[in-house]
Design a protein around this motif. Structure first.
Motif, PDB file in Angstrom:
ATOM      1  N   LEU A  85     -11.439   3.227 -25.362  1.00  0.00           N
ATOM      2  CA  LEU A  85     -11.144   4.375 -24.493  1.00  0.00           C
ATOM      3  C   LEU A  85     -10.975   3.932 -23.039  1.00  0.00           C
ATOM      4  N   ALA A  86     -11.893   3.072 -22.581  1.00  0.00           N
ATOM      5  CA  ALA A  86     -11.827   2.625 -21.188  1.00  0.00           C
ATOM      6  C   ALA A  86     -10.528   1.879 -20.919  1.00  0.00           C
ATOM      7  N   SER A  87     -10.083   1.124 -21.908  1.00  0.00           N
ATOM      8  CA  SER A  87      -8.848   0.354 -21.713  1.00  0.00           C
ATOM      9  C   SER A  87      -7.622   1.266 -21.641  1.00  0.00           C
ATOM     10  N   ARG A  88      -7.785   2.511 -22.110  1.00  0.00           N
ATOM     11  CA  ARG A  88      -6.652   3.454 -22.074  1.00  0.00           C
ATOM     12  C   ARG A  88      -6.660   4.328 -20.825  1.00  0.00           C
ATOM     13  N   LEU A  89      -7.684   4.156 -19.992  1.00  0.00           N
ATOM     14  CA  LEU A  89      -7.720   4.948 -18.762  1.00  0.00           C
ATOM     15  C   LEU A  89      -6.527   4.596 -17.878  1.00  0.00           C
ATOM     16  N   LYS A  90      -5.885   5.607 -17.398  1.00  0.00           N
ATOM     17  CA  LYS A  90      -4.738   5.349 -16.524  1.00  0.00           C
ATOM     18  C   LYS A  90      -5.240   4.901 -15.155  1.00  0.00           C
ATOM     19  N   SER A  91      -4.541   3.933 -14.609  1.00  0.00           N
ATOM     20  CA  SER A  91      -4.891   3.461 -13.271  1.00  0.00           C
ATOM     21  C   SER A  91      -3.764   3.799 -12.312  1.00  0.00           C
ATOM     22  N   PRO A  92      -4.067   4.522 -11.263  1.00  0.00           N
ATOM     23  CA  PRO A  92      -3.015   4.837 -10.294  1.00  0.00           C
ATOM     24  C   PRO A  92      -2.619   3.576  -9.529  1.00  0.00           C
ATOM     25  N   ALA A  93      -1.397   3.556  -9.068  1.00  0.00           N
ATOM     26  CA  ALA A  93      -0.940   2.419  -8.259  1.00  0.00           C
ATOM     27  C   ALA A  93      -0.806   2.873  -6.810  1.00  0.00           C
ATOM     28  N   MET A  94      -1.045   1.958  -5.915  1.00  0.00           N
ATOM     29  CA  MET A  94      -0.839   2.245  -4.502  1.00  0.00           C
ATOM     30  C   MET A  94       0.676   2.423  -4.290  1.00  0.00           C
ATOM     31  N   SER A  95       1.046   3.438  -3.559  1.00  0.00           N
ATOM     32  CA  SER A  95       2.470   3.726  -3.389  1.00  0.00           C
ATOM     33  C   SER A  95       3.175   2.590  -2.650  1.00  0.00           C
ATOM     34  N   ASP A  96       4.476   2.446  -2.937  1.00  0.00           N
ATOM     35  CA  ASP A  96       5.249   1.374  -2.301  1.00  0.00           C
ATOM     36  C   ASP A  96       5.209   1.483  -0.779  1.00  0.00           C
ATOM     37  N   SER A  97       5.282   2.721  -0.292  1.00  0.00           N
ATOM     38  CA  SER A  97       5.297   2.895   1.172  1.00  0.00           C
ATOM     39  C   SER A  97       3.973   2.451   1.781  1.00  0.00           C
ATOM     40  N   SER A  98       2.886   2.744   1.075  1.00  0.00           N
ATOM     41  CA  SER A  98       1.572   2.327   1.581  1.00  0.00           C
ATOM     42  C   SER A  98       1.431   0.811   1.536  1.00  0.00           C
ATOM     43  N   VAL A  99       1.949   0.205   0.453  1.00  0.00           N
ATOM     44  CA  VAL A  99       1.883  -1.259   0.338  1.00  0.00           C
ATOM     45  C   VAL A  99       2.686  -1.899   1.473  1.00  0.00           C
ATOM     46  N   ASP A 100       3.891  -1.351   1.724  1.00  0.00           N
ATOM     47  CA  ASP A 100       4.739  -1.903   2.796  1.00  0.00           C
ATOM     48  C   ASP A 100       4.071  -1.734   4.155  1.00  0.00           C
ATOM     49  N   ALA A 101       3.520  -0.539   4.357  1.00  0.00           N
ATOM     50  CA  ALA A 101       2.914  -0.255   5.663  1.00  0.00           C
ATOM     51  C   ALA A 101       1.715  -1.162   5.916  1.00  0.00           C
ATOM     52  N   LEU A 102       0.906  -1.358   4.875  1.00  0.00           N
ATOM     53  CA  LEU A 102      -0.261  -2.226   5.043  1.00  0.00           C
ATOM     54  C   LEU A 102       0.176  -3.664   5.313  1.00  0.00           C
ATOM     55  N   GLU A 103       1.229  -4.101   4.634  1.00  0.00           N
ATOM     56  CA  GLU A 103       1.728  -5.463   4.864  1.00  0.00           C
ATOM     57  C   GLU A 103       2.195  -5.618   6.317  1.00  0.00           C
ATOM     58  N   ALA A 104       2.936  -4.618   6.789  1.00  0.00           N
ATOM     59  CA  ALA A 104       3.415  -4.674   8.175  1.00  0.00           C
ATOM     60  C   ALA A 104       2.237  -4.720   9.146  1.00  0.00           C
ATOM     61  N   HIS A 105       1.212  -3.948   8.831  1.00  0.00           N
ATOM     62  CA  HIS A 105       0.004  -3.936   9.675  1.00  0.00           C
ATOM     63  C   HIS A 105      -0.636  -5.324   9.703  1.00  0.00           C
ATOM     64  N   LEU A 106      -0.735  -5.944   8.523  1.00  0.00           N
ATOM     65  CA  LEU A 106      -1.360  -7.263   8.439  1.00  0.00           C
ATOM     66  C   LEU A 106      -0.527  -8.303   9.173  1.00  0.00           C
ATOM     67  N   MET A 107       0.790  -8.204   9.015  1.00  0.00           N
ATOM     68  CA  MET A 107       1.657  -9.155   9.713  1.00  0.00           C
ATOM     69  C   MET A 107       1.520  -8.974  11.226  1.00  0.00           C
ATOM     70  N   GLY A 108       1.360  -7.724  11.630  1.00  0.00           N
ATOM     71  CA  GLY A 108       1.157  -7.455  13.054  1.00  0.00           C
ATOM     72  C   GLY A 108      -0.111  -8.120  13.561  1.00  0.00           C
ATOM     73  N   LEU A 109      -1.139  -8.071  12.740  1.00  0.00           N
ATOM     74  CA  LEU A 109      -2.404  -8.704  13.123  1.00  0.00           C
ATOM     75  C   LEU A 109      -2.278 -10.226  13.186  1.00  0.00           C
ATOM     76  N   MET A 110      -1.340 -10.769  12.390  1.00  0.00           N
ATOM     77  CA  MET A 110      -1.166 -12.227  12.391  1.00  0.00           C
ATOM     78  C   MET A 110      -0.320 -12.698  13.564  1.00  0.00           C
ATOM     79  N   GLY A 111       0.064 -11.763  14.424  1.00  0.00           N
ATOM     80  CA  GLY A 111       0.838 -12.171  15.589  1.00  0.00           C
ATOM     81  C   GLY A 111       2.320 -12.219  15.315  1.00  0.00           C
ATOM     82  N   ASP A 112       2.753 -11.395  14.381  1.00  0.00           N
ATOM     83  CA  ASP A 112       4.175 -11.308  14.091  1.00  0.00           C
ATOM     84  C   ASP A 112       4.923 -10.845  15.335  1.00  0.00           C
TER      85      ASP A 112
END
Lengths: 192, 409
Positions: free
Chosen positions: B50-77
């Protein structure tokens, strides 16, 4: 991504290579997000904490030392610490389920779809009531599908300890579902 | 189950789980393979499935992109974090209301009201409201805030709560500056609260008022020392946010009077933000009759119906021109003081005189307690030398006790 490629990226990222860190981020972000989501059961909070995990990983990447374990193991440990810290700051223990998460009793007139949703909700609630270590095992082993040795590496414990944790966690979940009036045989029969 | 059998059971369980998930064996086949453990294995394997059949939500593409941009900004991009690449900041309207149970939310609203009343009343919680980092009651204050946050997440009032908390952290940072005790942790807390406020109350006037004051304070470098490396990260984090405000960017160059869209220069002390808020709660109950005579009641509490009004007042000011000011120098001089030695003089005082004063009560009779008759021996004064020391001299003072006799009237 194989281990050799990951090690190369880790080396580059620790030297300030943005693209290397971006690749590591892309490879692991969803895994970490799912892991956190199943522990906090809130998508917005899971996003916040995921951001926090990678921000901290970025800060620590220059001093990261490869100890032969997957990079994800390090991220999981950061994520685990963030979740624990979240509950500490919010003054709420992880095993205190929200009032709306307590499942209602099963009634005979529930249709199959409703029963499945009810079971899923009960299962999420039950996972949230496990101890922190048991939650980690259930998520890593059954939701992420890692083998017991990998879970042991990620949790920095030996395989036998993880096997025992696994059994206790599954037993607790089974009891919770039973108390909620859920007939697992029926549910599983409907799934196959 | 003894230890050895338990270990065998754990191994059997793990073997079955691997086989089950890889499709190598069915659940029944696993139970048949380990008949001695079948009874214990069955519920574990079922729940694992049953546990293996639990659906797992995914982080939205826009959120993934935004977080990446934020991290790159922190790296001195070189690529700055812009409005489009900034991490996803849902407005208050897009915050998902997690609890579907209406009764739970209503109860939380009532509970929040009670807790706020407690916090503004007496007791330790109220006393902790004004505490500052490092003080004894400060942990109580933070714990109380945590409770409010949890409840606000249920009622959907996180926007108001986070703006208030950001303002609180701001005051604490200002206090830290005043006390010369601003710590990186206080800046981290300030950033975290500000970030949350932006996330949950993106468009609110209260947030804009807070950010305006914060920006002005940073501009004047009241809180942030731009020369201090430990504050650099805070500037990195907050700068993209403040760039959207009608104020000059941090560490800007050039004449400040030529910036800021018509506002010459704003001193933080000259900015006042008057905030008024009216929360309108209009619960309605809808009864929907159905064919089988059951009724469904829906309680709708429009808790987001909040009217906010913000009034800002800013005073323009040309930066003062520094002028030289002469500072007088005072050099103390020392001179020898005359030595004064005390001298003593004995001055005999005259014998004491005795006056008997008796006051009779109204209409009463005076009852003397001591009578001196002629012919009685002269009273002999008894001397009690008493030395008084003053700055100039010693004095001898004498006192006498009257040796009278008591007699009946």
């Amino acid at each position: 991504m194989d281990r050799v490629e990951e090690q190369r990226l880790l080396l580059d990222a620790s030297n300030g290579d943005r693209d290397a860190f971006a690749s590591l981020y892309r490879e692991n972000v969803q895994v970490i997000y799912r892991y956190i989501y199943h522990r906090v059961t809130d998508t917005q909070l899971a996003e916040d904490l995921t951001g926090d995990v990678f921000t901290r990983a970025l800060k620590g990447i220059s001093s990261y030392q490869d100890q032969g374990k997957p990079f994800a193991a390090w991220l999981y440990r950061i994520a685990h610490a963030r979740v624990v810290d979240h509950y500490r700051r919010s003054g709420r223990r992880p095993d205190e389920s929200d009032i709306d998460e307590v499942p209602v009793a099963v009634t005979p007139n529930m249709d199959e779809g409703m029963m499945r949703r009810h079971t899923a909700k009960a299962l999420r609630t039950a996972i949230a009531e496990l101890t922190s270590d048991q939650q980690q095992v259930i998520i890593l082993r059954f939701i992420e599908g890692h083998r017991i040795e990998t879970v042991a590496e990620m949790m920095d414990k030996n395989a036998n300890a993880i096997k025992a944790l696994q059994h206790r966690a599954l037993r607790s979940l089974a009891r919770f579902l039973e108390r909620s009036g859920i007939d697992i045989d029926t549910i599983l029969a409907g799934l196959t | 189950m003894n230890d050895e059998r338990a270990l065998d059971f754990y191994t059997a369980l793990d073997d079955c789980l691997d086989a089950l998930f890889s499709g190598e064996r069915t659940l029944d086949a696993c139970l048949a393979l380990y008949p001695e453990y079948a009874e214990d294995l069955k519920p574990d394997l079922q729940v694992a499935l049953l546990a293996s059949r639990l659906k797992s939500p995914a982080m939205s593409d826009s959120s993934v992109d935004a977080l990446e941009a934020h991290l790159m900004g922190l790296m001195g991009d070189e690529k700055p974090i812009t409005e489009t690449t900034r991490p996803h900041r849902p407005t208050a309207k897009t915050i998902p209301f997690r609890p579907p149970m209406i009764l739970g939310r209503a109860a939380a609203i009532i509970l929040i009201a009670v807790l706020i009343a407690m916090g503004s009343g007496g007791g330790v919680v109220a006393a902790s409201a004004d505490s500052m980092p490092g003080e004894t009651l400060y942990p109580v204050k933070r714990m109380w805030e945590s409770i409010i946050i949890v409840l606000a997440s249920i009622t959907g009032q996180l926007d108001d709560v986070w703006v208030q908390l950001a303002e609180t952290r701001f005051k604490e940072a200002q206090f830290g500056v005043d006390q010369d005790a601003l710590t990186p942790e206080m800046l981290e807390d300030l950033w975290q609260a500000t970030q949350k406020a932006i996330q949950y109350a993106d468009e609110s006037p209260e947030l804009q008022a807070y950010l305006t004051v914060l920006a002005a304070d940073l501009q004047a470098e009241h809180i942030i020392d731009s020369e201090d490396a430990s504050h650099a990260q805070f500037i990195t984090l907050i700068e993209p946010v403040l760039e959207t405000l009608p104020l000059s960017p941090l560490n800007g160059s050039g004449d400040p009077t030529q910036q800021n869209n018509g506002v010459d220069f704003i001193d933080a002390n000259d900015i006042t933000a008057t905030l008024t808020q009216t929360i309108v709660l209009s619960p309605t109950i809808t009864l929907t009759p159905t064919s089988n005579a059951n009724q469904t009641a829906t309680l709708d509490v429009p808790i987001e119906n909040t009217i906010n009004t913000a009034t800002f007042t800013a005073t323009s000011r040309i930066p003062p021109t520094p002028t030289r000011t002469a500072t007088p120098t005072i050099t103390p001089t020392a001179t020898d003081l005359p030595l004064i030695l005390p001298s003593a003089t004995i001055t005999p005082l005259p014998p004491p005189t005795r006056a008997i004063v008796a006051t009779a009560p109204e209409g009463g009779i005076i009852q003397p307690t001591a009578v001196y008759r002629p012919g009685d021996p002269t009273p002999i004064p008894t001397w009690f030398p008493y030395v008084r020391l003053t700055q100039d001299a010693f004095y001898l003072t004498r006192t006498a006790e009257w040796q009278g006799t008591e007699s009946a009237p």
